[in-house]
Design a protein around this motif. Structure first.
Motif, mmCIF file in Angstrom:
data_model
loop_
_atom_site.group_PDB
_atom_site.id
_atom_site.type_symbol
_atom_site.label_atom_id
_atom_site.label_comp_id
_atom_site.label_asym_id
_atom_site.label_seq_id
_atom_site.Cartn_x
_atom_site.Cartn_y
_atom_site.Cartn_z
ATOM 1 N N LYS A 17 -1.503 -20.643 -0.119
ATOM 2 C CA LYS A 17 -1.563 -21.742 -1.049
ATOM 3 C C LYS A 17 -2.731 -21.820 -1.990
ATOM 4 O O LYS A 17 -2.830 -21.710 -3.169
ATOM 5 C CB LYS A 17 -1.104 -23.081 -0.428
ATOM 6 N N LYS A 18 -3.917 -21.765 -1.337
ATOM 7 C CA LYS A 18 -5.262 -21.690 -1.707
ATOM 8 C C LYS A 18 -5.396 -20.576 -2.898
ATOM 9 O O LYS A 18 -6.215 -20.724 -3.740
ATOM 10 C CB LYS A 18 -6.496 -21.953 -0.904
ATOM 11 N N TYR A 19 -5.149 -19.406 -2.241
ATOM 12 C CA TYR A 19 -5.627 -17.955 -2.961
ATOM 13 C C TYR A 19 -4.592 -17.422 -3.579
ATOM 14 O O TYR A 19 -4.760 -16.616 -4.351
ATOM 15 C CB TYR A 19 -6.336 -17.196 -1.871
ATOM 16 N N GLY A 20 -3.113 -17.864 -3.479
ATOM 17 C CA GLY A 20 -2.263 -17.374 -4.177
ATOM 18 C C GLY A 20 -1.600 -15.905 -3.621
ATOM 19 O O GLY A 20 -1.146 -15.380 -4.637
ATOM 20 N N ARG A 21 -2.016 -15.447 -2.924
ATOM 21 C CA ARG A 21 -1.504 -14.191 -2.365
ATOM 22 C C ARG A 21 -0.890 -14.119 -0.742
ATOM 23 O O ARG A 21 -1.397 -14.917 -0.089
ATOM 24 C CB ARG A 21 -2.689 -13.130 -1.955
ATOM 25 N N PRO A 22 -0.008 -13.431 -0.738
ATOM 26 C CA PRO A 22 0.844 -13.687 0.669
ATOM 27 C C PRO A 22 -0.277 -12.792 1.795
ATOM 28 O O PRO A 22 -1.110 -12.018 1.520
ATOM 29 C CB PRO A 22 1.757 -12.649 0.464
ATOM 30 N N TRP A 26 -3.344 -9.603 2.225
ATOM 31 C CA TRP A 26 -4.560 -9.834 2.781
ATOM 32 C C TRP A 26 -4.732 -9.063 3.870
ATOM 33 O O TRP A 26 -5.830 -8.223 3.863
ATOM 34 C CB TRP A 26 -4.899 -11.455 3.009
ATOM 35 N N LYS A 27 -3.710 -8.911 4.712
ATOM 36 C CA LYS A 27 -4.039 -8.016 5.765
ATOM 37 C C LYS A 27 -4.064 -6.392 5.426
ATOM 38 O O LYS A 27 -4.849 -5.775 6.028
ATOM 39 C CB LYS A 27 -2.640 -8.290 6.817
ATOM 40 N N GLU A 28 -3.243 -6.195 4.326
ATOM 41 C CA GLU A 28 -3.571 -4.763 3.823
ATOM 42 C C GLU A 28 -4.707 -4.394 3.374
ATOM 43 O O GLU A 28 -5.361 -3.539 3.481
ATOM 44 C CB GLU A 28 -2.456 -4.527 2.698
ATOM 45 N N LEU A 29 -5.127 -5.371 2.717
ATOM 46 C CA LEU A 29 -6.724 -5.409 2.203
ATOM 47 C C LEU A 29 -7.725 -5.042 3.483
ATOM 48 O O LEU A 29 -8.577 -4.201 3.329
ATOM 49 C CB LEU A 29 -7.169 -6.635 1.141
ATOM 50 N N ILE A 30 -7.654 -6.063 4.187
ATOM 51 C CA ILE A 30 -8.577 -5.700 5.436
ATOM 52 C C ILE A 30 -8.280 -4.347 6.333
ATOM 53 O O ILE A 30 -9.302 -3.563 6.360
ATOM 54 C CB ILE A 30 -8.234 -6.877 6.466
ATOM 55 N N ARG A 31 -7.092 -3.973 6.351
ATOM 56 C CA ARG A 31 -6.839 -2.750 6.863
ATOM 57 C C ARG A 31 -7.401 -1.469 5.967
ATOM 58 O O ARG A 31 -7.837 -0.525 6.659
ATOM 59 C CB ARG A 31 -5.245 -2.542 7.260
ATOM 60 N N ALA A 58 -10.095 -16.326 9.887
ATOM 61 C CA ALA A 58 -8.722 -16.300 10.503
ATOM 62 C C ALA A 58 -8.136 -15.073 10.348
ATOM 63 O O ALA A 58 -7.279 -14.348 11.087
ATOM 64 C CB ALA A 58 -8.134 -17.336 9.998
ATOM 65 N N LEU A 59 -8.162 -14.446 8.967
ATOM 66 C CA LEU A 59 -7.483 -13.335 8.340
ATOM 67 C C LEU A 59 -7.903 -12.032 9.252
ATOM 68 O O LEU A 59 -7.352 -11.238 9.748
ATOM 69 C CB LEU A 59 -7.562 -13.160 6.972
ATOM 70 N N ALA A 65 -6.751 -8.165 15.814
ATOM 71 C CA ALA A 65 -6.190 -8.374 17.296
ATOM 72 C C ALA A 65 -4.848 -7.857 16.867
ATOM 73 O O ALA A 65 -4.376 -7.018 18.160
ATOM 74 C CB ALA A 65 -5.838 -10.078 17.286
ATOM 75 N N GLU A 66 -4.094 -7.619 16.013
ATOM 76 C CA GLU A 66 -2.872 -6.910 15.631
ATOM 77 C C GLU A 66 -3.152 -5.351 15.886
ATOM 78 O O GLU A 66 -2.292 -4.537 16.338
ATOM 79 C CB GLU A 66 -2.230 -7.194 14.453
ATOM 80 N N GLN A 67 -4.302 -4.904 15.328
ATOM 81 C CA GLN A 67 -4.551 -3.536 15.415
ATOM 82 C C GLN A 67 -4.752 -3.021 16.910
ATOM 83 O O GLN A 67 -4.715 -1.818 17.246
ATOM 84 C CB GLN A 67 -5.456 -3.115 14.378
ATOM 85 N N ALA A 68 -5.411 -4.031 17.562
ATOM 86 C CA ALA A 68 -5.844 -3.762 19.194
ATOM 87 C C ALA A 68 -4.756 -3.880 19.779
ATOM 88 O O ALA A 68 -4.743 -3.522 21.144
ATOM 89 C CB ALA A 68 -6.903 -4.605 19.365
#
Length: 70
Positions: A17-22, A26-31, A58-59, A65-68
């Motif tokens: 809601k705050k940043y307007g991106r799913p 965000w997870k793809e950016l991090i990965r 949080a992201l 954790a998912e990657q691990a």
């Protein structure tokens, strides 16, 4: 009554809601980031993408954790 989402995923609705991106985006950016350490990624999200500390944390925590496999 549905169980409340626990942990870092509890922040996801407000992040979207705050940043307007799913969250998936965000997870793809991090990965795809060349950074690997938790706090490096948190600081990068804060400085480059304007996220607050709690949302960035949080992201990153959830994605790592998912990657691990946790």
């Amino acid at each position: 009554m549905a169980d409340a989402v626990k942990g870092s995923a509890g922040y996801f609705p407000s992040i979207e809601k705050k940043y307007g991106r799913p969250i998936a985006e965000w997870k793809e950016l991090i990965r795809s980031s060349p950074l690997a350490k938790h706090m490096e990624l948190v600081n990068w999200l804060k400085s480059e993408h304007g996220l607050g500390h709690g949302h960035a944390n949080a992201l990153v925590a959830h994605t790592l954790a998912e990657q691990a496999g946790k």
